[in-house]
Design a protein around this motif. Structure first.
Motif, PDB file in Angstrom:
ATOM      1  N   THR A   1      -8.729   4.834  -4.865  1.00 56.51           N
ATOM      2  CA  THR A   1      -7.658   3.852  -4.763  1.00 56.51           C
ATOM      3  C   THR A   1      -7.459   3.176  -6.109  1.00 56.51           C
ATOM      4  O   THR A   1      -8.416   2.658  -6.699  1.00 56.51           O
ATOM      5  CB  THR A   1      -7.986   2.793  -3.692  1.00 56.51           C
TER       6      THR A   1
ATOM      7  N   ASP B 214      -4.911  11.104  -3.655  1.00 57.26           N
ATOM      8  CA  ASP B 214      -5.660  12.272  -3.200  1.00 57.26           C
ATOM      9  C   ASP B 214      -5.455  13.365  -4.230  1.00 57.26           C
ATOM     10  O   ASP B 214      -4.315  13.755  -4.513  1.00 57.26           O
ATOM     11  CB  ASP B 214      -5.167  12.758  -1.836  1.00 57.26           C
TER      12      ASP B 214
ATOM     13  N   GLN C 122      -3.413   4.885  -2.845  1.00 56.94           N
ATOM     14  CA  GLN C 122      -4.488   5.831  -2.548  1.00 56.94           C
ATOM     15  C   GLN C 122      -4.085   7.171  -3.140  1.00 56.94           C
ATOM     16  O   GLN C 122      -3.039   7.720  -2.800  1.00 56.94           O
ATOM     17  CB  GLN C 122      -4.712   5.965  -1.046  1.00 56.94           C
TER      18      GLN C 122
ATOM     19  N   ARG D  15       0.847  -1.206   0.000  1.00 59.82           N
ATOM     20  CA  ARG D  15       0.000   0.000   0.000  1.00 59.82           C
ATOM     21  C   ARG D  15       0.875   1.247   0.000  1.00 59.82           C
ATOM     22  O   ARG D  15       1.917   1.279   0.651  1.00 59.82           O
ATOM     23  CB  ARG D  15      -0.903   0.025   1.229  1.00 59.82           C
TER      24      ARG D  15
ATOM     25  N   HIS E 154       0.592   5.851  -0.953  1.00 61.78           N
ATOM     26  CA  HIS E 154      -0.258   7.033  -0.987  1.00 61.78           C
ATOM     27  C   HIS E 154       0.431   8.093  -1.828  1.00 61.78           C
ATOM     28  O   HIS E 154       1.646   8.246  -1.755  1.00 61.78           O
ATOM     29  CB  HIS E 154      -0.431   7.518   0.457  1.00 61.78           C
TER      30      HIS E 154
ATOM     31  N   ARG F 149      -1.684  -1.332  -3.903  1.00 56.68           N
ATOM     32  CA  ARG F 149      -2.748  -0.313  -3.943  1.00 56.68           C
ATOM     33  C   ARG F 149      -2.143   1.054  -3.659  1.00 56.68           C
ATOM     34  O   ARG F 149      -1.319   1.199  -2.749  1.00 56.68           O
ATOM     35  CB  ARG F 149      -3.827  -0.638  -2.914  1.00 56.68           C
TER      36      ARG F 149
END
Length: 133
Positions: free
Chosen positions: A84, A106, A104, A4, A6, A102
């Motif tokens: 995502t 923004d 994420q 994961r 971001h 994955r």
């Protein structure tokens, strides 16, 4: 296991990209790669083809370097990409292995600086009084 991460993308950016790097272990054979927006497939790669799926071709493209990297190109970043994204790599040796990552995303607005130049004119009014004679 799921990797994961971001990231932030600036709304309105043209040709932004999300890249996933991978290397297959010795003896593994690539079966395919799926790129997803949420739970929906956006693009797929297999031994036959590499394509962005119908309904997503106006917004996305992919760049594929076999067994090394897949990049999802976002033509113009909008709030729809505030979600995502996932990459799933399917490979096999004696059984099927799946590697998932994955990201994420923004979506943030552009920083805008509005400079207002205010010119203040001060009028000085001198009143000179002369003594009356």
């Amino acid at each position: 296991m799921v990797h994961r991460s971001h990231t932030r993308l600036i709304e309105g950016t043209i040709n932004a990209s999300l890249s996933w790097y991978f290397k297959l272990s010795s003896g593994l054979t690539l079966l395919g790669v799926n790129l997803k927006l949420g739970t929906v497939n956006v693009a797929t790669v297999n031994s036959q083809k590499q394509e962005v799926l119908a309904g997503f071709k106006e917004n996305y493209a992919i760049n594929w370097i076999p067994n090394q990297r897949i990049t999802l190109v976002i033509f113009k970043v909008t709030t729809e990409q505030n979600a995502t994204f996932a990459c799933e790599v399917f490979a096999e040796k004696t059984f099927i292995s799946i590697w998932r990552s994955r990201v994420q995303v923004d979506v943030v607005g552009r920083v805008q600086c509005t400079c207002i130049l205010i010119t203040i004119i001060i009028v000085l009014h001198f009143v000179t009084r002369y003594p009356s004679s």
